[in-house]
Design an enzyme around this catalytic site. Structure first.
Site, PDB file in Angstrom:
ATOM      1  N   VAL A  19       0.853  -1.184   0.000  1.00 56.54           N
ATOM      2  CA  VAL A  19       0.000   0.000   0.000  1.00 56.54           C
ATOM      3  C   VAL A  19       0.885   1.229   0.000  1.00 56.54           C
ATOM      4  O   VAL A  19       1.880   1.289   0.739  1.00 56.54           O
ATOM      5  CB  VAL A  19      -0.918   0.024   1.237  1.00 56.54           C
ATOM      6  CG1 VAL A  19      -1.694   1.326   1.311  1.00 56.54           C
ATOM      7  CG2 VAL A  19      -1.879  -1.170   1.206  1.00 56.54           C
ATOM      8  N   GLN A 200       5.579   7.930   2.508  1.00 56.60           N
ATOM      9  CA  GLN A 200       6.002   7.449   1.201  1.00 56.60           C
ATOM     10  C   GLN A 200       7.384   6.808   1.278  1.00 56.60           C
ATOM     11  O   GLN A 200       8.204   7.144   2.133  1.00 56.60           O
ATOM     12  CB  GLN A 200       6.028   8.606   0.204  1.00 56.60           C
ATOM     13  CG  GLN A 200       4.659   9.212  -0.072  1.00 56.60           C
ATOM     14  CD  GLN A 200       4.730  10.336  -1.086  1.00 56.60           C
ATOM     15  OE1 GLN A 200       5.738  10.541  -1.745  1.00 56.60           O
ATOM     16  NE2 GLN A 200       3.637  11.075  -1.226  1.00 56.60           N
ATOM     17  N   ASN A 201       7.611   5.878   0.354  1.00 60.39           N
ATOM     18  CA  ASN A 201       8.912   5.220   0.196  1.00 60.39           C
ATOM     19  C   ASN A 201       9.352   4.471   1.453  1.00 60.39           C
ATOM     20  O   ASN A 201      10.543   4.233   1.667  1.00 60.39           O
ATOM     21  CB  ASN A 201       9.989   6.244  -0.193  1.00 60.39           C
ATOM     22  CG  ASN A 201       9.631   7.005  -1.451  1.00 60.39           C
ATOM     23  OD1 ASN A 201       9.148   6.419  -2.423  1.00 60.39           O
ATOM     24  ND2 ASN A 201       9.827   8.321  -1.436  1.00 60.39           N
ATOM     25  N   ARG A 202       8.375   4.097   2.259  1.00 57.71           N
ATOM     26  CA  ARG A 202       8.634   3.335   3.490  1.00 57.71           C
ATOM     27  C   ARG A 202       9.504   4.095   4.487  1.00 57.71           C
ATOM     28  O   ARG A 202      10.070   3.510   5.393  1.00 57.71           O
ATOM     29  CB  ARG A 202       9.264   1.980   3.169  1.00 57.71           C
ATOM     30  CG  ARG A 202       8.317   0.983   2.475  1.00 57.71           C
ATOM     31  CD  ARG A 202       6.970   0.937   3.185  1.00 57.71           C
ATOM     32  NE  ARG A 202       6.154  -0.206   2.807  1.00 57.71           N
ATOM     33  CZ  ARG A 202       4.995  -0.111   2.157  1.00 57.71           C
ATOM     34  NH1 ARG A 202       4.576   1.077   1.749  1.00 57.71           N
ATOM     35  NH2 ARG A 202       4.274  -1.177   1.926  1.00 57.71           N
ATOM     36  N   LEU A 203       9.615   5.406   4.333  1.00 61.65           N
ATOM     37  CA  LEU A 203      10.334   6.227   5.316  1.00 61.65           C
ATOM     38  C   LEU A 203       9.313   6.773   6.318  1.00 61.65           C
ATOM     39  O   LEU A 203       9.039   7.974   6.383  1.00 61.65           O
ATOM     40  CB  LEU A 203      11.099   7.358   4.621  1.00 61.65           C
ATOM     41  CG  LEU A 203      12.288   6.914   3.778  1.00 61.65           C
ATOM     42  CD1 LEU A 203      12.972   8.113   3.131  1.00 61.65           C
ATOM     43  CD2 LEU A 203      13.297   6.133   4.628  1.00 61.65           C
TER      44      LEU A 203
END
Length: 223
Positions: A19, A200-203
């Site tokens: 997601v 976003q971007n798993r950060l």
């Protein structure tokens, strides 16, 4: 050929399931002055957003050998002392807590791309608080607490139904069902409360309140 919707199809798709989190960022300046206020704020937002069982939290415990267990319980108390849930004191979770005196819970608000983890020592809730909460429970839930030998092996569903029927007969003429002596609350007194906001971007943003000798401090940790 992989059957659509079959087990093989699910296995193939799992690595690609993800997601994209695009929620608001969580900054230090956004946090309330105390972990209690911040958790209550997020809980209220989850309720307002229509999150089902917004007070559900995954409880993690470990036994004397360090073997972990997890299950979902419901938060039934929240104040500066900690978070509270109720259960059978003869259950597996209570045995773990009696041995280790430590636990962790996580509120998983997937729809909001948020979660909160509370970790700390545990204590039993006093009888007065237990009685007050017990009185608020539906009668069926009260009878079920008497009937269920929680975490013990039972031969069949019929055994549970028979046990409930026996309890219903026992308290048939009792207007206010008393709470069982083997039932009550546990409070987790936190030394760490972490607020997680998907980004976003798993950060992802991870900010936590940590108890120190001189009070609470706020720390940011990498995702």
């Amino acid at each position: 050929m992989t059957e659509v919707g079959g087990i093989d199809d699910v296995t193939v798709r799992l690595p690609g399931m993800r997601v994209a989190y695009e929620g608001d960022s969580l900054n230090e300046a956004d946090l309330a002055g105390t972990w209690t206020e911040q958790l209550q704020s997020w809980l209220n937002q989850a309720i307002a957003a229509g999150v089902a069982e917004a007070n559900a939290m995954v409880l993690a415990t470990a036994d004397a050998e360090g073997r972990p267990s997890s299950r979902t319980v419901l938060c039934k108390g929240l104040d500066d002392r900690g978070v509270v849930f109720y259960t059978n004191y003869t259950s597996a979770k209570s045995h773990d807590l009696t041995v280790t005196r430590y636990a962790s819970v996580t509120f998983p608000w997937y729809a909001l791309h948020r979660q909160v983890t509370v970790r700390g020592e545990v204590e039993k809730v006093d009888i007065r608080e237990t009685a007050e909460y017990w009185a608020s429970r539906p009668r069926g839930s009260q009878l079920g607490a008497w009937a269920s030998p929680q975490s013990q092996v039972v031969e069949s569903r019929r055994d549970l139904d028979n046990a409930l029927a026996a309890i219903e007969r026992r308290f048939a003429d009792v207007e206010q069902v008393p709470f069982p002596p083997h039932w009550g609350g546990w409070r987790i007194r936190p030394d760490l409360v972490e607020f997680w906001q998907g980004q976003q971007n798993r950060l992802h943003d991870r900010l936590r309140y940590v108890r120190k000798d001189d009070g609470w401090r706020i720390e940011r940790v990498a995702p």
